[in-house]
Every structure is written in structure tokens, then in C-alpha cells.
Design an enzyme around this catalytic site. Sequence first.
Site, PDB file in Angstrom:
ATOM      1  CE  LYS A 156     -13.603 -44.753  -1.232  1.00 57.70           C
ATOM      2  NZ  LYS A 156     -12.660 -45.820  -1.665  1.00 57.70           N
TER       3      LYS A 156
ATOM      4  CG  ASP B 153     -14.560 -49.220   0.804  1.00 57.64           C
ATOM      5  OD1 ASP B 153     -15.058 -48.407   0.016  1.00 57.64           O
ATOM      6  OD2 ASP B 153     -13.943 -50.232   0.429  1.00 57.64           O
TER       7      ASP B 153
ATOM      8  N   GLY C 122      -4.693 -46.612   9.712  1.00 58.71           N
ATOM      9  CA  GLY C 122      -5.223 -45.464   8.982  1.00 58.71           C
ATOM     10  C   GLY C 122      -5.686 -44.294   9.829  1.00 58.71           C
TER      11      GLY C 122
ATOM     12  CD  GLU D 171     -11.296 -47.749   9.906  1.00 53.85           C
ATOM     13  OE1 GLU D 171     -10.161 -47.282  10.108  1.00 53.85           O
ATOM     14  OE2 GLU D 171     -11.502 -48.924   9.544  1.00 53.85           O
TER      15      GLU D 171
HETATM   16  P1  IMP Z   1     -14.074 -51.722   4.771  1.00 53.66           P
HETATM   17  O1  IMP Z   1     -13.784 -52.854   5.697  1.00 53.66           O
HETATM   18  O2  IMP Z   1     -14.315 -52.189   3.362  1.00 53.66           O
HETATM   19  O3  IMP Z   1     -15.120 -50.764   5.243  1.00 53.66           O
HETATM   20  O4  IMP Z   1     -12.740 -50.942   4.552  1.00 53.66           O
HETATM   21  C1  IMP Z   1     -12.156 -50.235   5.488  1.00 53.66           C
HETATM   22  C2  IMP Z   1     -10.663 -50.235   5.332  1.00 53.66           C
HETATM   23  O5  IMP Z   1     -10.209 -50.400   3.967  1.00 53.66           O
HETATM   24  C3  IMP Z   1     -10.214 -48.885   5.770  1.00 53.66           C
HETATM   25  O6  IMP Z   1      -9.879 -48.915   7.127  1.00 53.66           O
HETATM   26  C4  IMP Z   1      -9.028 -48.622   4.884  1.00 53.66           C
HETATM   27  O7  IMP Z   1      -7.872 -49.084   5.535  1.00 53.66           O
HETATM   28  C5  IMP Z   1      -9.247 -49.431   3.646  1.00 53.66           C
HETATM   29  N1  IMP Z   1      -9.770 -48.590   2.540  1.00 53.66           N
HETATM   30  C6  IMP Z   1     -11.010 -48.601   2.007  1.00 53.66           C
HETATM   31  N2  IMP Z   1     -11.130 -47.696   1.022  1.00 53.66           N
HETATM   32  C7  IMP Z   1      -9.931 -47.082   0.940  1.00 53.66           C
HETATM   33  C8  IMP Z   1      -9.420 -46.026   0.092  1.00 53.66           C
HETATM   34  O8  IMP Z   1     -10.082 -45.433  -0.781  1.00 53.66           O
HETATM   35  N3  IMP Z   1      -8.136 -45.667   0.341  1.00 53.66           N
HETATM   36  C9  IMP Z   1      -7.341 -46.256   1.275  1.00 53.66           C
HETATM   37  N4  IMP Z   1      -7.794 -47.234   2.079  1.00 53.66           N
HETATM   38  C10 IMP Z   1      -9.060 -47.655   1.900  1.00 53.66           C
HETATM   39 MG    MG Z   2      -7.940 -48.636   7.982  1.00 53.79          MG
END
Ligand code: IMP
Ligand code: MG
Length: 178
Positions: free
Chosen positions: A130, A102, A43, A98
Site C-alpha cells: 500500500k 503498509d 502474516g 512479509e
Molecule cells: P507496517 O509496519 O505499517 O508496514 O505494517 C505492516 C504490518 O501491519 C503487516 O505485517 C500486517 O501485519 C499489518 N497490516 C497492515 N495493513 C494491514 C491490512 O490491511 N490488513 C491486515 N494487516 C495489515
Molecule cells: Mg504481518
Amino acid sequence: MRDDIKDILFSSGDIDKRVKEIGAQITRDYTGKSLLIIGVLKGCFVFLADLARCIDLRCEVRFLTASSYGFRSAPSGEVKIDRKIDFEVDGRDILIVEDILDSGMTLSTLREYIMECSPASIGICTLLDKPSRRKVPIQADYTGFLCPDEFVVGYGLDYAERYRNLPYVASLKPEIYS
Ligand code: IMP
Ligand code: MG
């Protein structure tokens, strides 16, 4: 591709301006340090390509690959790091770059993984945050934009490996991922 878009949340002009601001701030904060940027694939690839050119320092750029399992629009909670650290981290000032923070699972897993290699410091830079979705306590040191609790794509972010090439960040029409 553009027919699948609901709303543009951050335009290419908004992103361009913000990336320049963050790059200038990182340049100030890391002057005189031994900066090693670690991009989180896939990403980060668009964001980091732009950001790196706004950082006016001698630095190294490396990549790690992290993924949650499967195609999804909600995280599965399991984070997989697909690439070993095959570069020198000991004593370096690390900046992880990053696309989006999320639940925080990806970045906290990565941070712990890098921490085992004894860096001097670890900072986090994310294009989007977020905060309402956080499951583990983690904060970015540099954030492009606070993002509403909606699934977004573009500027590197995907849905099922598509839309990464959109020049802006946008929400998708619900029928695309339902
Ligand atoms: P986390 O581990 O939940 O913080 O998520 C991080 C990863 O989930 C990011 O590096 C993204 O690849 C993916 N991700 C989370 N939210 C989104 C979104 O709204 N769109 C696309 N990818 C997302
Ligand atoms: Mg990612």
C-alpha cells in the site's frame, strides 16, 4: 466468515499465478547465492508456504515474529520483534518475506535488526503493498500486488487473529471493525 467480506480484491487464481511468477524471478535472481529466506510471522505463513515451493534453489527458511501492539486496523507505530536471531546471517543473502508493506515501520525495523548481523544482502518480498500509506522510506524488491488503501484480510492477513484462512485477499464490511 464469508458474510463479513465486502469485496474480493485478489482471487485465489490471481494469487496463484503471481506467486509462481515471483518464485521464478527469485529463482533466477538468487541462482548461485546463499539464499536465506526469513518469513515474518504470523502474516507470512500462507504466502511463504506457497512461494517457497515455487523457488527452485537450495535455500534455508527461518522465521522472525514482528507485531505492532494490540488488535487494530491501523498501525500503532510501535514494532515489537518477539524472536531473537538464532541462526547464521553473516555473509548470507537474505530475503525477508512479509504479508503487507503498509507504513513501512515493521520492515524497516526488521531490516535494521538483521543488518546488525552483517548479511551480504537484504531483499524484501511482500505479497501486498500500500504505497500511499508509507511513513518511512522503504521499497520491496518483489511485490505481489499493489493494494488500495483499505484494510484487507485473508491469505494469511488477519483482523484480530481471524480471517487468515480465507484463500483470497478481501476487504471487510466496515461494520466488522468499527
Ligand atoms: P507496517 O509496519 O505499517 O508496514 O505494517 C505492516 C504490518 O501491519 C503487516 O505485517 C500486517 O501485519 C499489518 N497490516 C497492515 N495493513 C494491514 C491490512 O490491511 N490488513 C491486515 N494487516 C495489515
Ligand atoms: Mg504481518
